[in-house]
Design a protein around this motif. Structure first.
Motif, mmCIF file in Angstrom:
data_model
loop_
_atom_site.group_PDB
_atom_site.id
_atom_site.type_symbol
_atom_site.label_atom_id
_atom_site.label_comp_id
_atom_site.label_asym_id
_atom_site.label_seq_id
_atom_site.Cartn_x
_atom_site.Cartn_y
_atom_site.Cartn_z
ATOM 1 N N GLY A 43 48.287 18.822 147.024
ATOM 2 C CA GLY A 43 46.987 19.712 147.238
ATOM 3 C C GLY A 43 47.201 21.030 146.592
ATOM 4 N N LYS A 44 46.223 21.432 146.116
ATOM 5 C CA LYS A 44 46.292 22.696 145.410
ATOM 6 C C LYS A 44 44.993 23.315 145.084
ATOM 7 C CE LYS A 44 47.528 20.475 140.924
ATOM 8 N NZ LYS A 44 48.534 20.472 139.855
ATOM 9 N N ASN A 45 45.064 24.615 145.093
ATOM 10 C CA ASN A 45 43.519 25.458 144.720
ATOM 11 C C ASN A 45 44.401 26.540 143.619
ATOM 12 O OD1 ASN A 45 44.841 27.299 146.213
ATOM 13 N ND2 ASN A 45 43.372 26.887 148.043
ATOM 14 N N GLU A 46 43.496 27.518 143.445
ATOM 15 C CA GLU A 46 43.896 28.466 142.444
ATOM 16 C C GLU A 46 45.090 29.290 142.757
ATOM 17 O OE1 GLU A 46 40.714 31.096 141.354
ATOM 18 O OE2 GLU A 46 39.343 29.435 141.035
ATOM 19 N N THR A 47 45.478 29.436 144.215
ATOM 20 C CA THR A 47 46.697 30.059 144.567
ATOM 21 C C THR A 47 47.497 29.479 145.433
ATOM 22 O OG1 THR A 47 45.369 30.985 146.373
ATOM 23 C CG2 THR A 47 45.077 32.446 144.533
ATOM 24 N N ASN A 48 47.263 28.317 145.981
ATOM 25 C CA ASN A 48 48.301 27.776 146.807
ATOM 26 C C ASN A 48 48.559 26.367 146.365
ATOM 27 O OD1 ASN A 48 48.404 30.009 148.887
ATOM 28 N ND2 ASN A 48 46.412 29.652 149.564
ATOM 29 N N ARG A 49 49.713 25.751 147.018
ATOM 30 C CA ARG A 49 50.060 24.396 146.933
ATOM 31 C C ARG A 49 50.465 23.915 148.117
ATOM 32 N NH1 ARG A 49 48.110 25.991 142.867
ATOM 33 N NH2 ARG A 49 49.056 26.077 140.840
ATOM 34 N N TRP A 50 50.204 22.673 148.426
ATOM 35 C CA TRP A 50 50.705 22.140 149.841
ATOM 36 C C TRP A 50 50.938 20.679 149.649
ATOM 37 C CZ3 TRP A 50 45.719 23.762 148.623
ATOM 38 C CH2 TRP A 50 44.821 23.187 148.708
ATOM 39 N N LEU A 51 51.320 20.099 150.596
ATOM 40 C CA LEU A 51 51.542 18.391 150.696
ATOM 41 C C LEU A 51 50.677 17.979 151.583
ATOM 42 C CD1 LEU A 51 55.276 18.625 151.050
ATOM 43 C CD2 LEU A 51 54.202 18.214 148.809
ATOM 44 N N GLU A 52 50.049 16.942 151.264
ATOM 45 C CA GLU A 52 49.166 16.082 151.974
ATOM 46 C C GLU A 52 49.630 14.723 152.514
ATOM 47 O OE1 GLU A 52 45.565 15.424 149.792
ATOM 48 O OE2 GLU A 52 44.840 17.553 149.946
ATOM 49 N N THR A 53 50.164 14.434 153.632
ATOM 50 C CA THR A 53 51.042 13.410 154.233
ATOM 51 C C THR A 53 50.143 12.679 155.088
ATOM 52 O OG1 THR A 53 51.768 14.397 156.200
ATOM 53 C CG2 THR A 53 52.824 15.129 154.209
ATOM 54 N N ASP A 54 50.857 11.439 155.448
ATOM 55 C CA ASP A 54 50.088 10.307 156.397
ATOM 56 C C ASP A 54 51.130 10.247 157.744
ATOM 57 O OD1 ASP A 54 52.330 9.189 155.246
ATOM 58 O OD2 ASP A 54 51.338 7.401 154.925
ATOM 59 N N LEU A 55 51.753 11.394 157.922
ATOM 60 C CA LEU A 55 52.709 11.263 159.064
ATOM 61 C C LEU A 55 52.093 11.620 160.247
ATOM 62 C CD1 LEU A 55 55.596 13.672 157.445
ATOM 63 C CD2 LEU A 55 55.551 11.027 157.470
ATOM 64 N N ASP A 56 52.498 10.535 161.011
ATOM 65 C CA ASP A 56 51.973 10.467 162.622
ATOM 66 C C ASP A 56 53.412 10.178 163.376
ATOM 67 O OD1 ASP A 56 49.343 10.869 162.539
ATOM 68 O OD2 ASP A 56 49.011 8.652 161.927
ATOM 69 N N PRO A 57 53.604 10.950 164.637
ATOM 70 C CA PRO A 57 52.421 12.255 164.947
ATOM 71 C C PRO A 57 52.956 13.390 163.681
ATOM 72 C CG PRO A 57 54.523 11.987 166.369
ATOM 73 C CD PRO A 57 54.682 10.771 165.450
ATOM 74 N N GLY A 58 52.076 14.288 164.182
ATOM 75 C CA GLY A 58 52.317 15.558 163.425
ATOM 76 C C GLY A 58 51.233 16.150 162.573
ATOM 77 N N SER A 59 51.426 17.079 161.837
ATOM 78 C CA SER A 59 50.478 17.752 161.034
ATOM 79 C C SER A 59 50.349 16.753 159.825
ATOM 80 C CB SER A 59 51.089 19.079 160.484
ATOM 81 O OG SER A 59 50.181 19.519 159.452
ATOM 82 N N HIS A 60 49.291 16.616 159.145
ATOM 83 C CA HIS A 60 49.147 15.878 157.950
ATOM 84 C C HIS A 60 49.020 16.523 156.740
ATOM 85 C CE1 HIS A 60 48.257 12.122 160.029
ATOM 86 N NE2 HIS A 60 47.550 12.720 160.935
#
Length: 162
Positions: A43-60
């Motif tokens: 995932g990204k926008n003008e200033t940040n990058r991140w990961l989108e996951t399908d991990l359960d349990p936990g943060s996505h």
């Protein structure tokens, strides 16, 4: 606390076998093939990058760690996440037990770790030829990190950590 041990092993095994190229990784888009292998998206926008996951349990979502020159690591949560407003010392033993179980499972997959940091925010790490893998405990969850192998240090042996 619940862990996704199977996912942690799958991600670690895939990371160990993946051809990472040169660290730091200059462009976050170079991570797309690895992310596809483990079921993540960038995932990204003008200033940040991140990961989108399908991990359960936990943060996505996961983090992309950057430093001058590019990406130096990725991290994802491999357990459920404790609510910070309802945290107590009573939650600590199950979190520590979960960390120990995950560390044991990863040691069975990756071999002996070379990094041991005991304490409140414990960490165990493996220095592999292409990637460093770290398991880190925090007050709310446990994270699996994939890092530039030069960032895995060895401040303690297992015996010194006891």
């Amino acid at each position: 606390m619940r862990a996704n041990t199977e996912a942690a092993i799958r991600i670690s095994r895939t990371a160990a076998e993946y051809s990472w190229g040169q660290w730091p990784i200059a462009d976050v888009d170079e991570l797309a093939p690895f992310c596809a292998l483990v079921g993540w998206r960038i995932g990204k926008n003008e200033t940040n990058r991140w990961l989108e996951t399908d991990l359960d349990p936990g943060s996505h979502t996961g983090l992309v760690h950057s430093w001058t020159g590019g990406v130096v690591g990725l991290s994802v949560t491999v357990t459920d996440v404790a609510d910070p407003e309802h945290m107590s010392m009573a939650l600590r033993p199950p979190t520590i037990d979960c960390f120990a179980e995950l560390a044991e499972a990863l040691t069975g997959t990756l071999g002996d770790a070379v990094e041991y940091r005991p304490g409140w925010e414990a960490r165990i790490g493996w220095h592999l030829p292409r990637v460093g893998i770290q398991l880190t405990i925090s007050p709310q969850s446990i994270q699996l990190g994939l890092v530039d192998p030069r960032r895995v240090t060895s401040p303690h042996t297992p015996e010194e950590s006891r």
